[in-house]
Motif scaffolding. Sequence first.
Motif, PDB file in Angstrom:
ATOM      1  N   SER A  96      -8.139 -12.568   4.707  1.00 44.02           N
ATOM      2  CA  SER A  96      -7.042 -12.025   5.504  1.00 44.02           C
ATOM      3  C   SER A  96      -7.561 -11.634   6.877  1.00 44.02           C
ATOM      4  N   GLY A  97      -6.871 -12.073   7.922  1.00 47.59           N
ATOM      5  CA  GLY A  97      -7.232 -11.670   9.277  1.00 47.59           C
ATOM      6  C   GLY A  97      -8.652 -12.040   9.635  1.00 47.59           C
ATOM      7  N   SER A  98      -9.390 -11.044  10.136  1.00 49.74           N
ATOM      8  CA  SER A  98     -10.764 -11.297  10.594  1.00 49.74           C
ATOM      9  C   SER A  98     -11.806 -10.888   9.557  1.00 49.74           C
ATOM     10  N   GLU A  99     -11.385 -10.682   8.315  1.00 47.81           N
ATOM     11  CA  GLU A  99     -12.324 -10.223   7.298  1.00 47.81           C
ATOM     12  C   GLU A  99     -13.377 -11.283   7.000  1.00 47.81           C
ATOM     13  N   THR A 123       0.825  -1.200   0.000  1.00 45.06           N
ATOM     14  CA  THR A 123       0.000   0.000   0.000  1.00 45.06           C
ATOM     15  C   THR A 123       0.866   1.260   0.000  1.00 45.06           C
ATOM     16  N   SER A 124       0.253   2.392  -0.364  1.00 38.26           N
ATOM     17  CA  SER A 124       1.025   3.626  -0.503  1.00 38.26           C
ATOM     18  C   SER A 124       1.584   4.120   0.825  1.00 38.26           C
ATOM     19  N   ASP A 125       0.860   3.894   1.936  1.00 36.95           N
ATOM     20  CA  ASP A 125       1.385   4.340   3.235  1.00 36.95           C
ATOM     21  C   ASP A 125       2.604   3.521   3.642  1.00 36.95           C
ATOM     22  N   ASP A 144     -11.075  -2.020   5.162  1.00 35.01           N
ATOM     23  CA  ASP A 144      -9.936  -1.105   5.145  1.00 35.01           C
ATOM     24  C   ASP A 144     -10.338   0.328   5.466  1.00 35.01           C
ATOM     25  N   SER A 145     -11.415   0.814   4.828  1.00 36.08           N
ATOM     26  CA  SER A 145     -11.727   2.236   4.918  1.00 36.08           C
ATOM     27  C   SER A 145     -12.178   2.666   6.315  1.00 36.08           C
ATOM     28  N   HIS A 200     -12.218  11.614   3.755  1.00 38.95           N
ATOM     29  CA  HIS A 200     -12.064  10.165   3.544  1.00 38.95           C
ATOM     30  C   HIS A 200     -13.429   9.482   3.564  1.00 38.95           C
ATOM     31  N   LEU A 201     -13.679   8.615   2.572  1.00 35.13           N
ATOM     32  CA  LEU A 201     -14.951   7.907   2.477  1.00 35.13           C
ATOM     33  C   LEU A 201     -14.875   6.578   3.213  1.00 35.13           C
ATOM     34  N   ILE A 202     -15.893   6.302   4.016  1.00 35.55           N
ATOM     35  CA  ILE A 202     -15.898   5.140   4.903  1.00 35.55           C
ATOM     36  C   ILE A 202     -17.043   4.204   4.549  1.00 35.55           C
ATOM     37  N   LYS A 203     -16.724   2.922   4.452  1.00 33.43           N
ATOM     38  CA  LYS A 203     -17.737   1.866   4.375  1.00 33.43           C
ATOM     39  C   LYS A 203     -17.417   0.857   5.458  1.00 33.43           C
ATOM     40  N   LEU A 204     -18.421   0.424   6.177  1.00 36.14           N
ATOM     41  CA  LEU A 204     -18.213  -0.503   7.280  1.00 36.14           C
ATOM     42  C   LEU A 204     -18.188  -1.952   6.795  1.00 36.14           C
ATOM     43  N   PRO A 205     -17.598  -2.853   7.590  1.00 34.30           N
ATOM     44  CA  PRO A 205     -17.677  -4.284   7.299  1.00 34.30           C
ATOM     45  C   PRO A 205     -19.130  -4.758   7.308  1.00 34.30           C
TER      46      PRO A 205
END
Length: 411
Positions: free
Chosen positions: A158-161, A13-15, A374-375, A364-369
């Motif tokens: 990945s992880g808890s997704e 990722t870019s960060d 990620d967002s 920043h645009l947010i979408k929940l699980p």
Amino acid sequence: MSNSCKTIVVGTTSDYIDLLRRKLPSKLFFVTSPDIRKKAREAAPEKSEELLCDLSSHDAVNAMIEHHILQYGLTLNGIACFDCESMLLASYVATHFALKYPSPEAILACRDKSLTRRMWHSREIATPESLCITSEEQAKHFFEKNLMPCVLKPLDGSGSERVFRCNTAMECQTAYNTICSFQKKPEVLIEMFVEGTEYSCDVIIEKNCSYPIRFTRKIHAPMPVFGTIMAYELVEFPRGNISQKSFMSMLVKAAHALGISNGICMIDFIVTENGVSLLEMTPRPGGDCLPWLIKKGMNLDILSMNIDVASQPEFHFHAPSGFTSLVGLKIHAHGDGKLKYIDSSRLMEDPRVREVYIKQKPGHLIKLPPEDYDSWNLGHIIFKPSKFISCEAQCMQLLSLLDIEIEEKRR
């Protein structure tokens, strides 16, 4: 090392790219998706430092890398990967350029949780009973056969997704359909829920030995999204019916079963009343807020270490001398929409707080699980927990000191 000699970092990722460039200037060469660079807020690397290309075809990527290193006069000394989704590509690139990295077969064994379970069961390594299913009826049958809580998850997640704990047959069927709605294939892993305390660790595998880097206890979020990790508590070693010597031997056996013989691995596991049950193993260091937590609590830069392991023919691990028990607490958004602001001024006044990292900016645009994992991740808090209050309670207390405003999207 010559400035023309580089370690490839594939598909991150870019960060992370920005962070790694600052840690290791002129030592890395990034192979990056154009979509990642297009959305990046960070400054782009020099053209010689980064190859932007479609990562879906490893043959095409290898050809573009060949052209790039010829164009800029580069040589390669290793390859590293920090993201599960890019590990298979990294393996194909490593094979093509004769670089040290786990084989494609080993990566596939790690990524496919059903295959991981079968390989571990064949070596008598403790891991939950599981089954790869392709229908909601199979999910229902698995539950009714065992009559115990189950966990459903993507085979290659990945992880808890998109991980769901189910207490009824109907919940299993619903979870199966939810997971399938976010993927193009019908295969889903269903497994027995194992009661115990969940941990993760990073270790170095060197042939027939393993060396511990860090251990963290996972603190689960008190919310409907099962499996969501709210925080990590840095510990010297897990509590319970577990000895370090036998556990480290178990990890060598587990790694060899998957085809891994060297490198840094991240392992998720549960300490039960009877011992340890392994959940997954992947040949990369842990992500989320863990690198920051490890740096603060152990004075160890695990991201740079991963590059050193990749680039040095003979890497010798020296255990860190210092240890402070800290907690890495993730800042999760509480709703869908556009981030208006985050104010951490009240939080910074708390004497327990060692670091606050705000990852996202207003707009920043947010979408929940389960739509997006990620967002909603807005940053993290590193703090020294009090001995007199549970870590879980302190996490909730500190999060309440953050002022976060989200402009909810109009329906």
